[in-house]
Design an enzyme around this catalytic site. Structure first.
Site, PDB file in Angstrom:
ATOM      1  N   LYS A 137     -14.789  -9.225  10.885  1.00 47.86           N
ATOM      2  CA  LYS A 137     -15.268  -8.500   9.785  1.00 47.86           C
ATOM      3  C   LYS A 137     -14.928  -9.051   8.323  1.00 47.86           C
ATOM      4  O   LYS A 137     -15.379  -8.857   7.396  1.00 47.86           O
ATOM      5  CB  LYS A 137     -14.859  -6.852   9.556  1.00 47.86           C
ATOM      6  CG  LYS A 137     -15.513  -6.219  10.896  1.00 47.86           C
ATOM      7  CD  LYS A 137     -15.313  -4.643  10.384  1.00 47.86           C
ATOM      8  CE  LYS A 137     -15.826  -4.116   9.324  1.00 47.86           C
ATOM      9  NZ  LYS A 137     -15.662  -2.546   9.002  1.00 47.86           N
ATOM     10  N   ASN A 150      -3.545  -7.754   5.396  1.00 46.74           N
ATOM     11  CA  ASN A 150      -2.530  -7.090   6.085  1.00 46.74           C
ATOM     12  C   ASN A 150      -1.342  -7.757   6.763  1.00 46.74           C
ATOM     13  O   ASN A 150      -0.038  -7.578   6.778  1.00 46.74           O
ATOM     14  CB  ASN A 150      -3.079  -6.067   6.871  1.00 46.74           C
ATOM     15  CG  ASN A 150      -4.139  -5.026   6.359  1.00 46.74           C
ATOM     16  OD1 ASN A 150      -5.308  -5.543   6.504  1.00 46.74           O
ATOM     17  ND2 ASN A 150      -3.685  -3.921   5.891  1.00 46.74           N
ATOM     18  N   TYR A 276      -6.132  -1.478  -8.133  1.00 48.10           N
ATOM     19  CA  TYR A 276      -5.739  -2.760  -7.476  1.00 48.10           C
ATOM     20  C   TYR A 276      -4.405  -3.435  -8.135  1.00 48.10           C
ATOM     21  O   TYR A 276      -3.443  -3.989  -7.516  1.00 48.10           O
ATOM     22  CB  TYR A 276      -6.657  -3.623  -7.515  1.00 48.10           C
ATOM     23  CG  TYR A 276      -7.547  -3.648  -6.169  1.00 48.10           C
ATOM     24  CD1 TYR A 276      -7.352  -4.138  -5.248  1.00 48.10           C
ATOM     25  CD2 TYR A 276      -8.956  -2.719  -6.291  1.00 48.10           C
ATOM     26  CE1 TYR A 276      -8.198  -4.000  -3.926  1.00 48.10           C
ATOM     27  CE2 TYR A 276      -9.397  -2.523  -5.278  1.00 48.10           C
ATOM     28  CZ  TYR A 276      -9.014  -3.195  -3.900  1.00 48.10           C
ATOM     29  OH  TYR A 276      -9.762  -2.930  -2.852  1.00 48.10           O
ATOM     30  N   ARG A 278      -1.871  -1.623  -9.032  1.00 47.66           N
ATOM     31  CA  ARG A 278      -0.858  -1.062  -8.363  1.00 47.66           C
ATOM     32  C   ARG A 278      -0.792  -1.443  -6.805  1.00 47.66           C
ATOM     33  O   ARG A 278       0.575  -1.836  -6.773  1.00 47.66           O
ATOM     34  CB  ARG A 278      -1.427   0.505  -8.037  1.00 47.66           C
ATOM     35  CG  ARG A 278      -0.452   1.402  -7.461  1.00 47.66           C
ATOM     36  CD  ARG A 278      -0.772   1.493  -5.729  1.00 47.66           C
ATOM     37  NE  ARG A 278      -2.218   1.368  -5.212  1.00 47.66           N
ATOM     38  CZ  ARG A 278      -2.593   1.182  -4.235  1.00 47.66           C
ATOM     39  NH1 ARG A 278      -1.675   0.907  -3.280  1.00 47.66           N
ATOM     40  NH2 ARG A 278      -3.670   0.914  -3.660  1.00 47.66           N
ATOM     41  N   HIS A 433     -14.136  -6.451  -7.331  1.00 46.50           N
ATOM     42  CA  HIS A 433     -14.057  -4.827  -7.421  1.00 46.50           C
ATOM     43  C   HIS A 433     -14.597  -4.435  -8.602  1.00 46.50           C
ATOM     44  O   HIS A 433     -13.985  -3.130  -8.863  1.00 46.50           O
ATOM     45  CB  HIS A 433     -12.470  -4.510  -6.910  1.00 46.50           C
ATOM     46  CG  HIS A 433     -12.072  -4.788  -5.639  1.00 46.50           C
ATOM     47  ND1 HIS A 433     -13.030  -4.254  -4.406  1.00 46.50           N
ATOM     48  CD2 HIS A 433     -11.229  -5.881  -5.147  1.00 46.50           C
ATOM     49  CE1 HIS A 433     -12.196  -4.875  -3.513  1.00 46.50           C
ATOM     50  NE2 HIS A 433     -11.378  -5.741  -3.895  1.00 46.50           N
ATOM     51  N   ASP A 453     -15.177   9.405 -13.780  1.00 44.42           N
ATOM     52  CA  ASP A 453     -15.350   8.000 -13.044  1.00 44.42           C
ATOM     53  C   ASP A 453     -15.525   8.086 -11.682  1.00 44.42           C
ATOM     54  O   ASP A 453     -14.753   8.909 -11.091  1.00 44.42           O
ATOM     55  CB  ASP A 453     -14.208   6.863 -13.634  1.00 44.42           C
ATOM     56  CG  ASP A 453     -14.982   5.602 -13.269  1.00 44.42           C
ATOM     57  OD1 ASP A 453     -15.350   5.475 -11.891  1.00 44.42           O
ATOM     58  OD2 ASP A 453     -14.902   4.704 -13.761  1.00 44.42           O
ATOM     59  N   ARG A 458     -15.307   5.106  -0.577  1.00 45.06           N
ATOM     60  CA  ARG A 458     -14.408   4.332   0.249  1.00 45.06           C
ATOM     61  C   ARG A 458     -13.354   5.607   0.722  1.00 45.06           C
ATOM     62  O   ARG A 458     -12.955   6.435  -0.155  1.00 45.06           O
ATOM     63  CB  ARG A 458     -13.599   3.126   0.036  1.00 45.06           C
ATOM     64  CG  ARG A 458     -12.774   2.441   0.967  1.00 45.06           C
ATOM     65  CD  ARG A 458     -11.973   1.328   0.523  1.00 45.06           C
ATOM     66  NE  ARG A 458     -11.402   0.887   1.466  1.00 45.06           N
ATOM     67  CZ  ARG A 458     -10.555  -0.196   1.333  1.00 45.06           C
ATOM     68  NH1 ARG A 458     -10.134  -0.720   0.365  1.00 45.06           N
ATOM     69  NH2 ARG A 458      -9.890  -0.504   2.490  1.00 45.06           N
ATOM     70  N   HIS A 484     -21.776   5.760 -13.794  1.00 42.51           N
ATOM     71  CA  HIS A 484     -20.884   6.014 -14.537  1.00 42.51           C
ATOM     72  C   HIS A 484     -21.582   6.699 -15.849  1.00 42.51           C
ATOM     73  O   HIS A 484     -22.612   6.991 -16.040  1.00 42.51           O
ATOM     74  CB  HIS A 484     -20.240   4.745 -15.302  1.00 42.51           C
ATOM     75  CG  HIS A 484     -19.728   3.828 -13.947  1.00 42.51           C
ATOM     76  ND1 HIS A 484     -20.604   3.095 -13.021  1.00 42.51           N
ATOM     77  CD2 HIS A 484     -18.416   3.635 -13.475  1.00 42.51           C
ATOM     78  CE1 HIS A 484     -19.858   2.572 -12.127  1.00 42.51           C
ATOM     79  NE2 HIS A 484     -18.774   3.028 -12.593  1.00 42.51           N
TER      80      HIS A 484
END
Lengths: 752, 752
Positions: A137, A150, A276, A278, A433, A453, A458, A484
């Site tokens: 994927k 990962n 992201y 973070r 993103h 927002d 997901r 938004h």
């Protein structure tokens, strides 16, 4: 000596008497250059166990690692997606190896080292037989996981574990682990997958960090060089895109230093946004800490004027009052500075980047510290009473490598009976993103969302939701402009919904002023989201004794030579109480449109506003809110809700109100007013009615817009905003009701 | 002496020195028979100020009363509905008069007495000019308020205020207040409005209490007699109904003692349900306490085997783990034992009805006590460390005057990692506020709703929502059967939606057993909700080491000679994750039907189940839930949401899943399984999949139903339920797979 430590020693000694332990716990000495520890830190371990936060963190790590150890060594052949067994097992393996390694250094108990070694050996045995993950994927399938990302996580954590037991292992064992597992994995993530390693992207940051940290542990300067500067010849073309549709080869440079130069603005803002940032911050800070420990000459924390420390401060400032990140761009709500990445970031930034005592108060809330030099430092200084409260402040964070690509304006105001925060987004696109949300607004109050927002569509790591990955509704709804609190022109998303087009432009700050007690204000412009259309949006938080809580002013001016259809949605939460316009309710619900996200909105009711003030009042969390907007005759008011064309129920069912107008140049002027309260226990309602009235435009030209509103007591307020000249020293004047109103600077707020 | 008290004395003395006070605070002595205080209580006041809860309660009362005093005496001509100024002002007046009166007794400060007297005099001046309230929305319009109910509240509170300053006022002043205000108001609420005074209803309880308490204060035995026994000749016919459509004249008897006899079941359950019991309990306990103080010979707390104490215990047991009442019948959610009525009830029940130390822990949570003998007793015993934790237990509460009209089964199970509570409703109709929800189920977990009862369609005291009154959607949706987790036959509500018809019948307990650790079970039957159709629903909570949390078994058997359409909805909360059946999504949303509440449900998706186990999994509050149901080939599965035909947005938008089947006699068998957890911070999901499999009916006859299910590990569980003989000593046997299964009693639960 703490009780826990003495208990441990007691148990250990008891073990010795029984012959159950084959070696006594002892202080470790470092036989190699460690990325985590130095001799001074190790010498402090006994004392550190008397600092409550450190002792407690050691106890938590033991509890976690021992629970994992009890399950035995499980290194399954990779098969599943996120959420599935093999995925979660490999993830738990690297998390527990890292903690076990550190526990071995801190406690000297060999069972922890043995556990790490057993896992590494099992991995070394499996690894040579592995092809890429059977699920294809990802644009970069990993070995242990469905994506290299990962696998790079695995290497970042595993390098730390290996560092801890490096000296304890025999050379022969090290040879096996390095030759059959670690070096091949480092090459796999770099040379064999250049589209993953050589980007300017958080994915590559993880890869850079993993490869570099392994290089530091095993003293391989070529690996370290590769991690810092990237692959010299990656053979990548400029057309290939990743799963998010973003280009792989977007920069000439690569490697960790290029990430530091190109991914952050000079304020430490990360292009993809705080969610992201973070995620990405962990490889940044942990590799930087490793470099600082093992290769201090690099002076990585001084690099680019201390960009790493700035990035951590930017992150903690990108949270609401409960520490949750503003969910701009692709962001799952609820992520906060309690995440393990932020625990590392706060500890490392404190230790290596300036010892700001406000960071200690965040560490106290996090209630755990790293089991290394940084964590010990934090625990020690907290114990010494050096912590100071972290104060969220209004601030602007610029976007773009040079800080010239717009930014994020964060306004915060603490009233006597409540706080209000507003975020105006005028950043660049934010890569794959990013959302199409130029000049979008979100509003928070005491840590809760008032105007939301939507965030990402997901459910991260929830297997039922397409394996935890991005859902198609993220593209078709969550990224679109209509999702938004932003102006949509002719029912099309910004940049026609093209990330590539969007990446060429950005909005711009017009002015930002958080220097006054009674008004905090930000104004930004956009000229590219729609061709030939200019927008200016000004957001102000105002507090005044007549209003019990701060209110928010929203002035959005749009300039166009031709007539357009404008839609301005506000996504609220809670129970609708009343509207001043007559609603015609839909007897069957149909989607609001067919594309650009409109297909995911059910039209619940519509009405036509009269010229004047239109109001909608709702109740959420036992508080009232009114949005008062200045309507023109014929404005359409729509009440809608997310969830149409959503066959898998991937979207929430959230309400919104939308103002629609057909016009060329025009302005949308609104006031959001939190008011009153309700108790379901006393059933008393207080202040349930709006106190704003008489909202109007006093003056509008190409240079200025001036508005007025009143408190129901009759008190009048005025706000003038410059539209073309934002010089702070500039003098302006306009004539209102035959009286001159003159001021200096980009805006003027007065009470009359 | 506490700091606050000494401060008060200091300030008072300072006032004296300045000549600002015209009398020194002094202990009050009682010159009449008080309904609130006796000499012993008054003698304790100084000491009481050293009990933290009492001292704090006095301080809160002062803060409230002084804030009201600062606004001056406002006795406006009545005009508004609930939420409006005159309504809220008169309500605040009686609340502050009551507290001011008590503060006068406790502190001796005359300003409080003066404030009460000034208000009473202003009322006495206004009263003679008042007709009934201009709004004629109520079947009994009041004088100060739109309904007599609020006027009766006023008299209950004002009688207490008057009691406190009775001796302090001159006889002349008393004559004015009594002749121009209090006696006329007592007559107005009784003789002049018999349809309000002479019912068996919570409205009349307030009227009885107000009239009786005034009678006790002024020593008028005729008023007291009227309050206890009702009006002798009320002239009411038997056809008139109130605003809720309930008959006014439903009993021959009237008055307070008749309310005690007829409104409660022998277990203290109140026919309308806990929300109204909470409201009604205040006049019951406060009038009873007044009687006990002023007329102890009445022995009111011993009346009907101590029914008043039982009513208070029933109420506190009708709450979830956070003290919120189960929202059955017309009930606004969020009402809890923190309400002022429950503070009085808990204090008075403790003082006058048995001193159960578990009540003290509730008083501690309430964190305030009454400013009288009962409150002092509670504060004193808490200070003495006598409090014991209140433990919510499984229990059945019978309904009906004789306890023979069904009841409410409450099951509670505390597992190691979570608790689960279930409520099965097999009560009588509950008068005008009752819902058509025979055998409906609601489920709670750690204080949160899992399968909800919708509650009431009303926003109490929120003026924007039709003045805070009942909304039309309460009748058209919230009361209807389809709004509940209950079986709907042929898309019609129980009793064809007729309160009158419903009031003639009730469901019945079949068995109830909460005596085991691993299973708690209740079974009930209904034979009248639908003509010719019998239903039996059995709910069991089961905990087993293989399941991390308790699970719920739901077996609903329906007996009918003809084929019917059955709909069984489950109202859940949160995000749908997956269903095992294929859903066909609605492209435009239409209502599920045209009447009986179906017109308020949007049909979002439908699918056809295969024979076997159908599952739906959702996530709420970061926890997973799966409902596994035993499907027959062709069962229709519907996903729907409230909110259709709701022009004023009076309904919430809540999701439900519904199982539909065309059949004659059949059984619906389901398992609700809370499982796993999710963290938005670590993004780890744990236990996201259901562990129930192989749910099936092993055996079914007119006498028994036996079901089986498995844990995914293979462990098999069986439950047999008697359908016709519920004797606890009865022996039963059935043959499963050629093996005999025999047991004694109404059910058998085994692991094989």
């Amino acid at each position: 000596m703490s009780k826990t430590l003495s208990n441990i020693l007691l148990i250990t000694c008891f073990g010795l008497l029984l012959g159950a332990c084959d070696s006594s716990p002892k202080k470790q000495t470092l036989g190699h250059t460690s990325i985590l520890f130095d001799e001074a830190t190790i010498a402090q371990v006994d004392e550190a166990m008397s600092w409550p936060l450190f002792e407690q963190s050691v106890a938590e790590a033991k509890s976690f690692v021992e629970e994992q150890m009890a399950l035995g060594i499980q290194v399954p052949v990779p098969k599943d997606l996120a959420g599935g067994y093999t995925h979660e097992r490999h993830k738990l393996n690297y998390l527990s190896m890292q903690q076990a390694g550190k526990l071995f250094i801190i406690t000297g108990e060999e069972k922890y080292a043995q556990y790490v070694k057993d896992l590494l050996m099992a991995y070394a045995e499996l690894y040579p037989s592995l092809d890429r993950h059977p699920s294809r994927k990802s644009y970069s399938p990993g070995k242990f996981f469905w994506q290299c990302l990962n696998d790079a996580n695995w290497l970042v954590y595993t390098s730390q574990a290996y560092d801890c037991i490096y000296d304890w292992m025999s050379e022969e064992e090290r040879n096996i682990v390095e030759s059959k597992l670690l070096r091949p994995q480092a090459d796999f993530l770099s040379i064999e997958t250049p589209q993953f390693f050589n980007r300017i992207h958080n994915h590559s940051t993880w890869a850079n960090a993993g490869v570099g940290m392994l290089g530091l542990v095993i003293g391989d300067t070529l690996l370290v060089h590769r991690s810092l500067y990237g692959l010299e010849d990656d053979g990548l073309d400029t057309e290939t895109t990743d799963n998010d549709g973003a280009r792989i080869k977007n920069q000439e440079r690569a490697g960790f230093l290029a990430q530091l130069d190109l991914l952050f603005s000079p304020d430490g803002f990360y292009a993809e946004g705080p969610y992201y940032q973070r995620y990405a911050i962990y490889p940044f800070v942990v590799f930087a800490a490793s470099l600082q420990n093992a290769k201090p000459d690099q002076k990585i924390f001084e690099y680019r004027d201390g960009i790493l420390g700035k990035a951590v401060y930017a992150l903690v400032n990108l949270t609401d009052e409960e520490g949750e990140f503003f969910p701009i761009n692709d962001a799952q709500k609820g992520m906060s500075y309690y995440s393990r990445e932020l625990i590392s970031a706060v500890n490392i930034a404190y230790h290596f980047a300036g010892q700001n005592p406000e960071l200690l108060s965040i560490a106290q809330k996090q209630n755990t510290v790293l089991l290394d030099a940084a964590g010990m430092h934090v625990a020690k200084d907290i114990e010494a009473g050096m912590s100071q409260p972290f104060a969220h402040k209004s601030m602007e964070l610029t976007d773009g490598t040079d800080g010239n690509s717009g930014g994020l304006g964060i306004l915060r105001m603490k009233g006597e009976t409540g706080s209000l925060s507003a975020v105006l987004k005028y950043t660049a696109q934010g890569m794959g993103h990013g959302h199409f949300d130029k000049l979008s607004l979100s509003v928070y109050q005491e840590g809760a969302e008032v105007l939301q927002d939507y965030g990402v569509a997901r459910f991260v790591n929830i297997e039922q939701k397409d394996g935890g990955g991005y859902l198609s509704e993220n593209q078709t709804f969550a990224k679109q402009t209509i999702a938004h609190n932003a102006l949509v022109v002719n029912r099309q998303s910004h940049y026609t919904g093209s990330t590539e087009l969007g990446s060429q432009y950005h909005s711009d700050r017009f002015f930002f002023d958080a220097g006054n007690e009674d008004i905090k204000i930000v104004s930004a412009k956009d000229a590219h989201a729609y061709e030939g259309i200019g927008q200016q949006r000004t957001i102000a938080l105002i507090q005044d004794e007549l209003f019990e809580k701060p209110i928010l002013i929203d002035v959005l001016s749009v300039a166009s030579e031709s007539k357009n259809h404008y839609d301005l949605p506000y996504y609220y939460f809670g129970q609708l109480l009343s509207t001043t316009w007559e609603n015609k309710i839909a007897e069957t619900l149909r989607p609001l449109g067919e594309s650009d996200g409109y297909q995911h909105l059910w039209m619940e009711a519509q009405g036509t506003a009269s010229a004047g003030n239109s109001k909608i009042t709702w109740m959420d969390r036992n508080q009232f809110y009114t949005l008062s907007t200045l309507s023109l005759e014929g404005d359409q008011m729509t009440l809608a809700r997310t969830g149409a064309n959503d066959p898998k129920f991937n979207l929430r069912r959230d309400p919104m109100v939308m103002i629609s107008r057909e016009d060329a140049s025009t302005s949308f002027v609104s006031i959001l007013e939190p008011h009153g309260s309700y108790s379901t226990v006393s059933e008393l309602s207080q202040g349930a009615s709006s106190q704003v009235q008489g909202l109007k435009i006093l003056f509008e030209s190409e240079e200025y817009i001036a508005i007025e509103w009143q408190h129901i007591s009759g008190q009048t307020y005025r706000l003038a905003i410059a539209k073309s000249n934002n010089g702070q020293e500039e003098s302006h004047q306009i004539k209102i009701e035959n009286k001159l109103w003159d001021w200096k600077g980009s805006y003027s707020y007065i009470k009359i």
